[in-house]
Design an enzyme around this catalytic site. Structure first.
Site, mmCIF file in Angstrom:
data_model
loop_
_atom_site.group_PDB
_atom_site.id
_atom_site.type_symbol
_atom_site.label_atom_id
_atom_site.label_comp_id
_atom_site.label_asym_id
_atom_site.label_seq_id
_atom_site.Cartn_x
_atom_site.Cartn_y
_atom_site.Cartn_z
ATOM 1 N N GLY A 1 -8.350 3.989 5.218
ATOM 2 C CA GLY A 1 -6.959 3.541 5.306
ATOM 3 C C GLY A 1 -6.225 3.584 3.981
ATOM 4 O O GLY A 1 -5.202 2.913 3.809
ATOM 5 N N HIS B 1 -4.516 6.747 -5.610
ATOM 6 C CA HIS B 1 -4.808 6.378 -7.004
ATOM 7 C C HIS B 1 -5.635 5.103 -6.891
ATOM 8 O O HIS B 1 -5.148 4.110 -6.310
ATOM 9 C CB HIS B 1 -3.490 6.162 -7.774
ATOM 10 C CG HIS B 1 -3.645 5.801 -9.216
ATOM 11 N ND1 HIS B 1 -2.989 6.496 -10.233
ATOM 12 C CD2 HIS B 1 -4.349 4.826 -9.827
ATOM 13 C CE1 HIS B 1 -3.296 5.960 -11.398
ATOM 14 N NE2 HIS B 1 -4.123 4.927 -11.179
ATOM 15 N N HIS C 1 -7.313 1.713 -6.632
ATOM 16 C CA HIS C 1 -6.757 0.375 -6.843
ATOM 17 C C HIS C 1 -7.609 -0.657 -6.124
ATOM 18 O O HIS C 1 -8.152 -0.399 -5.055
ATOM 19 C CB HIS C 1 -5.297 0.280 -6.370
ATOM 20 C CG HIS C 1 -5.061 0.780 -4.976
ATOM 21 N ND1 HIS C 1 -4.979 2.120 -4.669
ATOM 22 C CD2 HIS C 1 -4.904 0.109 -3.801
ATOM 23 C CE1 HIS C 1 -4.759 2.257 -3.379
ATOM 24 N NE2 HIS C 1 -4.729 1.052 -2.818
HETATM 25 P P1 AMP Z 1 -3.850 1.256 0.215
HETATM 26 O O1 AMP Z 1 -3.452 1.245 1.648
HETATM 27 O O2 AMP Z 1 -5.169 0.611 -0.081
HETATM 28 O O3 AMP Z 1 -3.736 2.641 -0.406
HETATM 29 O O4 AMP Z 1 -2.809 0.313 -0.510
HETATM 30 C C1 AMP Z 1 -1.620 0.738 -1.088
HETATM 31 C C2 AMP Z 1 -0.805 -0.498 -1.334
HETATM 32 O O5 AMP Z 1 0.254 -0.151 -2.224
HETATM 33 C C3 AMP Z 1 -0.148 -1.082 -0.072
HETATM 34 O O6 AMP Z 1 -0.593 -2.418 0.115
HETATM 35 C C4 AMP Z 1 1.346 -1.014 -0.392
HETATM 36 O O7 AMP Z 1 2.074 -2.118 0.103
HETATM 37 C C5 AMP Z 1 1.350 -0.944 -1.901
HETATM 38 N N1 AMP Z 1 2.528 -0.332 -2.492
HETATM 39 C C6 AMP Z 1 3.150 0.813 -2.086
HETATM 40 N N2 AMP Z 1 4.204 1.088 -2.894
HETATM 41 C C7 AMP Z 1 4.243 0.079 -3.820
HETATM 42 C C8 AMP Z 1 5.118 -0.222 -4.915
HETATM 43 N N3 AMP Z 1 6.153 0.571 -5.238
HETATM 44 N N4 AMP Z 1 4.869 -1.340 -5.633
HETATM 45 C C9 AMP Z 1 3.843 -2.143 -5.305
HETATM 46 N N5 AMP Z 1 2.977 -1.912 -4.300
HETATM 47 C C10 AMP Z 1 3.181 -0.833 -3.560
HETATM 48 ZN ZN ZN Z 2 -2.086 8.331 -10.154
#
Ligand code: AMP
Ligand code: ZN
Length: 119
Positions: free
Chosen positions: A93, A98, A100
């Site tokens: 998911g 990148h 995190h």
């Molecule tokens: P994942 O689904 O593990 O890749 O999580 C990506 C996360 O990034 C999601 O929880 C999003 O809500 C978050 N996200 C997307 N764009 C931003 C943004 N500009 N600033 C902060 N969080 C973000």
């Molecule tokens: Zn990156």
């Protein structure tokens, strides 16, 4: 310049609600929080996901975990805890390619809400 959203946040091209920064790591609050406390800890170096970690990234990976732990405590979640999550690739998911670490806390995630990040 690559087209990575988190690289753009790291470069300051897209704003974020910054929580922590050092030479190698940035932490910021998730734009769509799943709980009262929801932040992301990312390496400044672009790594696609945990499955693409190189052996020379192991120290950095440990530092990311340590920082996530410290920040969770700073956010008041040391006593009751929370959930540390790393989604990887499509079956995991992952929506931002990148690496995190999510931390979500500040409310009970058991057991009814446990499915939030389990799909
Ligand atoms: P994942 O689904 O593990 O890749 O999580 C990506 C996360 O990034 C999601 O929880 C999003 O809500 C978050 N996200 C997307 N764009 C931003 C943004 N500009 N600033 C902060 N969080 C973000
Ligand atoms: Zn990156």
């Amino acid at each position: 310049m690559n087209n990575c959203l988190f690289c753009k946040i790291i470069a300051g091209e897209i704003p974020c609600k910054k929580l922590y920064e050092d030479d190698d790591i940035l932490a910021f609050f998730d734009i769509k929080p799943a709980a009262p406390v929801h932040f992301l800890v990312v390496p400044k170096k672009h790594i696609n996901n945990l499955l693409e970690l190189d052996s020379q990234d192991s120290l950095l990976a440990g530092r990311l975990l340590y920082r996530a732990s410290e920040l969770a405590k700073e956010q008041g979640c040391g006593e009751k805890g929370g959930r540390f999550i790393i989604n990887a690739k499509s079956d995991g998911g992952q929506t931002v390619d990148h690496l995190h670490i999510h931390f979500i806390g500040g409310r009970s995630l058991r057991p009814k809400l446990a499915s939030i990040f389990l799909g």
